[in-house]
Enzyme design. Structure first.
Site, PDB file in Angstrom:
ATOM      1  N   TRP A 150       0.730  -1.189  -0.063  1.00 18.55           N
ATOM      2  CA  TRP A 150       0.119   0.088   0.131  1.00 18.55           C
ATOM      3  C   TRP A 150       0.794   1.255  -0.086  1.00 18.55           C
ATOM      4  O   TRP A 150       1.963   1.108   0.683  1.00 18.55           O
ATOM      5  CB  TRP A 150      -1.155   0.061   1.205  1.00 18.55           C
ATOM      6  CG  TRP A 150      -1.692   1.247   1.101  1.00 18.55           C
ATOM      7  CD1 TRP A 150      -2.751   1.885   0.679  1.00 18.55           C
ATOM      8  CD2 TRP A 150      -1.256   2.413   2.034  1.00 18.55           C
ATOM      9  NE1 TRP A 150      -3.051   3.076   0.649  1.00 18.55           N
ATOM     10  CE2 TRP A 150      -2.067   3.309   1.422  1.00 18.55           C
ATOM     11  CE3 TRP A 150      -0.390   2.731   3.144  1.00 18.55           C
ATOM     12  CZ2 TRP A 150      -2.180   4.806   2.316  1.00 18.55           C
ATOM     13  CZ3 TRP A 150      -0.490   3.917   3.699  1.00 18.55           C
ATOM     14  CH2 TRP A 150      -1.385   5.146   3.255  1.00 18.55           C
ATOM     15  N   GLU A 175      -3.032  -3.064  -2.785  1.00 21.68           N
ATOM     16  CA  GLU A 175      -3.942  -2.376  -1.762  1.00 21.68           C
ATOM     17  C   GLU A 175      -4.443  -0.850  -2.541  1.00 21.68           C
ATOM     18  O   GLU A 175      -3.765  -0.174  -2.192  1.00 21.68           O
ATOM     19  CB  GLU A 175      -3.667  -2.445  -0.546  1.00 21.68           C
ATOM     20  CG  GLU A 175      -4.739  -1.830   0.418  1.00 21.68           C
ATOM     21  CD  GLU A 175      -4.499  -1.901   1.875  1.00 21.68           C
ATOM     22  OE1 GLU A 175      -3.240  -2.115   2.412  1.00 21.68           O
ATOM     23  OE2 GLU A 175      -5.536  -1.468   2.622  1.00 21.68           O
ATOM     24  N   LYS A 222      -7.063   2.404  -2.356  1.00 21.89           N
ATOM     25  CA  LYS A 222      -7.786   3.349  -1.487  1.00 21.89           C
ATOM     26  C   LYS A 222      -8.474   4.231  -2.029  1.00 21.89           C
ATOM     27  O   LYS A 222      -8.140   4.859  -3.290  1.00 21.89           O
ATOM     28  CB  LYS A 222      -6.535   3.721  -0.753  1.00 21.89           C
ATOM     29  CG  LYS A 222      -7.184   4.736   0.670  1.00 21.89           C
ATOM     30  CD  LYS A 222      -5.920   4.969   1.748  1.00 21.89           C
ATOM     31  CE  LYS A 222      -6.676   5.816   2.778  1.00 21.89           C
ATOM     32  NZ  LYS A 222      -5.749   5.846   3.954  1.00 21.89           N
ATOM     33  N   ASP A 246      -9.673  -3.506   1.614  1.00 20.37           N
ATOM     34  CA  ASP A 246      -9.664  -2.998   2.851  1.00 20.37           C
ATOM     35  C   ASP A 246     -11.037  -2.329   3.128  1.00 20.37           C
ATOM     36  O   ASP A 246     -11.559  -1.428   2.312  1.00 20.37           O
ATOM     37  CB  ASP A 246      -8.535  -1.929   3.075  1.00 20.37           C
ATOM     38  CG  ASP A 246      -8.444  -1.263   4.414  1.00 20.37           C
ATOM     39  OD1 ASP A 246      -9.678  -0.878   4.878  1.00 20.37           O
ATOM     40  OD2 ASP A 246      -7.286  -1.111   4.750  1.00 20.37           O
ATOM     41  N   HIS A 248     -11.602   1.606   2.626  1.00 17.98           N
ATOM     42  CA  HIS A 248     -11.300   2.319   1.548  1.00 17.98           C
ATOM     43  C   HIS A 248     -12.167   2.400   0.456  1.00 17.98           C
ATOM     44  O   HIS A 248     -11.766   2.489  -0.658  1.00 17.98           O
ATOM     45  CB  HIS A 248     -10.113   1.397   0.846  1.00 17.98           C
ATOM     46  CG  HIS A 248      -8.558   1.665   1.797  1.00 17.98           C
ATOM     47  ND1 HIS A 248      -7.505   1.065   1.479  1.00 17.98           N
ATOM     48  CD2 HIS A 248      -8.820   2.167   3.076  1.00 17.98           C
ATOM     49  CE1 HIS A 248      -6.564   1.421   2.390  1.00 17.98           C
ATOM     50  NE2 HIS A 248      -7.309   2.025   3.339  1.00 17.98           N
ATOM     51  N   HIS A 253      -8.313  -6.533   4.217  1.00 14.44           N
ATOM     52  CA  HIS A 253      -8.110  -5.676   5.348  1.00 14.44           C
ATOM     53  C   HIS A 253      -9.315  -5.222   6.170  1.00 14.44           C
ATOM     54  O   HIS A 253     -10.214  -4.563   5.530  1.00 14.44           O
ATOM     55  CB  HIS A 253      -7.483  -4.485   5.214  1.00 14.44           C
ATOM     56  CG  HIS A 253      -5.750  -4.738   4.948  1.00 14.44           C
ATOM     57  ND1 HIS A 253      -5.141  -3.717   4.877  1.00 14.44           N
ATOM     58  CD2 HIS A 253      -5.082  -5.942   5.342  1.00 14.44           C
ATOM     59  CE1 HIS A 253      -3.889  -3.944   4.842  1.00 14.44           C
ATOM     60  NE2 HIS A 253      -3.837  -5.373   5.115  1.00 14.44           N
ATOM     61  N   ASP A 298     -12.410   8.624   8.830  1.00  9.76           N
ATOM     62  CA  ASP A 298     -11.459   7.716   9.286  1.00  9.76           C
ATOM     63  C   ASP A 298     -11.811   6.130   8.696  1.00  9.76           C
ATOM     64  O   ASP A 298     -12.913   5.890   8.694  1.00  9.76           O
ATOM     65  CB  ASP A 298     -11.409   7.628  10.844  1.00  9.76           C
ATOM     66  CG  ASP A 298     -10.423   6.263  11.045  1.00  9.76           C
ATOM     67  OD1 ASP A 298      -9.280   6.591  10.810  1.00  9.76           O
ATOM     68  OD2 ASP A 298     -10.912   5.502  12.148  1.00  9.76           O
ATOM     69  N   ASP A 318     -10.261   3.323   9.867  1.00 15.03           N
ATOM     70  CA  ASP A 318      -9.407   2.336  10.684  1.00 15.03           C
ATOM     71  C   ASP A 318     -10.159   2.289  11.880  1.00 15.03           C
ATOM     72  O   ASP A 318      -9.212   2.372  13.053  1.00 15.03           O
ATOM     73  CB  ASP A 318      -8.070   2.746  10.728  1.00 15.03           C
ATOM     74  CG  ASP A 318      -7.373   2.923   9.260  1.00 15.03           C
ATOM     75  OD1 ASP A 318      -7.283   1.502   8.797  1.00 15.03           O
ATOM     76  OD2 ASP A 318      -7.221   3.987   8.850  1.00 15.03           O
ATOM     77  N   ASP A 353      -7.298  -4.271  10.118  1.00 21.61           N
ATOM     78  CA  ASP A 353      -6.309  -3.251  10.005  1.00 21.61           C
ATOM     79  C   ASP A 353      -7.091  -2.138  10.506  1.00 21.61           C
ATOM     80  O   ASP A 353      -7.873  -1.471   9.917  1.00 21.61           O
ATOM     81  CB  ASP A 353      -6.164  -2.911   8.368  1.00 21.61           C
ATOM     82  CG  ASP A 353      -5.463  -1.631   8.116  1.00 21.61           C
ATOM     83  OD1 ASP A 353      -4.655  -1.485   8.998  1.00 21.61           O
ATOM     84  OD2 ASP A 353      -5.245  -1.267   6.910  1.00 21.61           O
TER      85      ASP A 353
HETATM   86  C1  RNT Z   1      -3.819   2.389   4.801  1.00 22.32           C
HETATM   87  C2  RNT Z   1      -3.649   1.198   4.344  1.00 22.32           C
HETATM   88  C3  RNT Z   1      -2.817   0.367   4.796  1.00 22.32           C
HETATM   89  C4  RNT Z   1      -2.053   0.648   6.124  1.00 22.32           C
HETATM   90  C5  RNT Z   1      -1.224  -0.176   6.889  1.00 22.32           C
HETATM   91  C6  RNT Z   1      -0.742   0.304   8.257  1.00 22.32           C
HETATM   92  O1  RNT Z   1      -4.853   3.257   4.411  1.00 22.32           O
HETATM   93  O2  RNT Z   1      -5.157   0.681   4.920  1.00 22.32           O
HETATM   94  O3  RNT Z   1      -3.059  -0.902   5.126  1.00 22.32           O
HETATM   95  O4  RNT Z   1      -3.383   0.738   7.171  1.00 22.32           O
HETATM   96  O5  RNT Z   1      -0.252  -0.843   5.904  1.00 22.32           O
HETATM   97 ZN    ZN Z   2      -5.444  -1.677   4.696  1.00 19.62          ZN
END
Ligand code: RNT
Ligand code: ZN
Length: 423
Positions: free
Chosen positions: A189, A230, A232, A263, A266, A290, A298, A300, A330
């Site tokens: 990523w 990955e 986003k 993810d 994302h 993820h 956010d 995460d 993640d």
């Molecule tokens: C970032 C990605 C990635 C990170 C990690 C720390 O938006 O999700 O996967 O969270 O690599």
């Molecule tokens: Zn991620």
């Protein structure tokens, strides 16, 4: 009076009967669940800090809020916390390591110089626990990433540095997989993008494709390493344009037959990540998930048992995709006990998987094939009130780990004995 264990077993046996009436084999669901590893992300334990001597403040548009005391300050401390986490999770799991968590003995080893030996401490730790490790190059929190570009950078020298980092990371991933005898999913990523309207969206994407091709040029054995990319949607500071968008990486993964990482944080909030799984797996060999939880800006937040998470787990089971999907967590939260955050998210994911495995899938498929869509909807709704809790409790007990409502006490003990001493 029945002991606690007997009470759990009695409740389990009554619950199992209810599932059996729906044609669900609980024993086989539990057996499958025990075979699914979750890759635990090392970065929840220290707010995506890592242990390098050369590094910048957390960057790449990643942000951790909160200042809960007791974060891990070294690999030893992080491993101690992970051991606590592992003891509170049923099943056998994996570790997901970032390149910035190498052990450099105080030496200034830059990212284009890292070697497998810097990760030997982690490999040995995992070997003792019979765990696999997954790996991630670190394309943020570094002076050469401070303007928000890495593999797509217009400056050749900076791009070279990050290509070399990627090449090193694949070598490290392959060595990890070789030593641990299980393929190391190595996930790329990068944060590259612009806050505001670009004049040229094309050139950075051309450069990214070229950089990736160079990184992946060397063939490494699939039994040691699996390459993953990955995408986003946006990040802090890359709100308008992300070079590695979903379309970019979907095309890249399909054309190069790489793994695609989905993810959950994302995508646009109204997009259905669960729905993507069967589409993507039509064209790429395997995927990485993820598992995360997006909340407003956010992507995460700590994972909880949401409808979205349940839908993802259902897709894995309904599509019979478990063998082609690698599952990692993640998220990062520094506002609550970090060990509890890890355990909470991992257990939520396991619960979602168990719920999915306990679906009356044969009956649902049968109703669908008969085009009885009324009964299909009714059965899906009725499934929601089947007695899932006793099955989950029994599974935790069977795997020698605390049942729901009991694990936080153990996190508290670890907090008093270990975390509170880290001042
Ligand atoms: C970032 C990605 C990635 C990170 C990690 C720390 O938006 O999700 O996967 O969270 O690599
Ligand atoms: Zn991620």
């Amino acid at each position: 009076m029945a002991t606690k264990n007997e009470a759990i077993e009695r409740a389990f046996s009554l619950a199992s009967e209810r599932y059996a009436e729906q044609g669900v084999n609980v024993a086989s669901a539990l057996k499958t669940l025990a075979s699914i590893p979750i890759s635990l992300h090392c970065w929840q334990g220290d707010d995506v800090g890592g242990f390098e001597t050369i590094r910048g403040a957390l960057g790449g548009g990643l942000a951790v809020t909160g200042n809960y005391p007791g974060k891990a300050r070294s690999a030893e401390e992080l491993r101690a916390d992970l051991d606590k986490v592992l003891s509170l999770l049923p099943g056998r799991h994996r570790l997901n390591l970032h390149a910035s968590y190498g052990e450099f003995a105080g030496q200034p080893v830059d990212r284009d110089q890292i070697e497998p030996r810097h990760f030997q401490g982690w490999i040995d730790w995992a070997k003792e626990r019979r765990m696999g490790i997954d790996f991630n190059p670190t394309y943020f929190s570094h002076p050469k990433a401070c303007d928000g570009f890495t593999l797509a950078h217009s400056n050749k020298k900076i791009r070279r540095f990050w290509i070399d980092h990627g090449i090193r990371c694949r070598e490290i991933g392959a060595e990890i997989g070789k030593q641990l005898e299980t393929p190391c999913v190595t996930n790329f990523w990068i944060p590259d993008g612009y806050k505001d309207t670009p004049a040229d969206r094309k050139s950075p994407r051309e450069r990214l494709a070229e950089s990736l091709d160079e990184i992946f040029a060397k063939l490494l054995p699939g039994k040691h390493i699996l390459d993953s990319v990955e995408p986003k949607l946006f990040g802090l500071g890359s709100e308008t344009y992300v070079v590695g968008s979903y379309d970019f990486y979907f095309g890249y993964a399909v054309s190069r037959q790489k793994m695609l990482c989905l993810d959950a944080g994302h995508f646009h909030p109204t997009e259905n990540v669960a729905d993507k799984i069967s589409s993507v797996l039509e064209f790429v060999p395997e995927i990485l998930l993820h598992v995360s939880r997006g909340v407003r800006w956010d992507s995460d937040h700590v994972v909880t048992l949401t409808d979205e998470l349940e839908a993802i787990a259902q897709e894995l089971v309904r599509g019979r995709f478990l063998k082609r999907v690698h599952i990692g967590l993640d998220y990062f939260d520094a506002s609550i006990n970090r060990v509890a955050a890890w355990v909470l998210g991992a257990r939520a994911l396991l619960k979602a998987l168990l719920l999915a495995l306990l679906e009356p899938s044969e009956r649902l498929r049968q109703l669908e094939s008969q085009n009885d869509l009324t009964a299909r909807l009714v059965l899906l709704e009725e499934t929601k009130t089947l007695p899932f809790g006793p099955i989950w409790d029994y599974y935790c007990q069977q795997q020698n780990c605390p049942v729901e409502g009991k694990w936080l006490e153990q996190v508290r003990c670890h907090e008093t004995a270990v975390l509170s001493k880290r001042i």
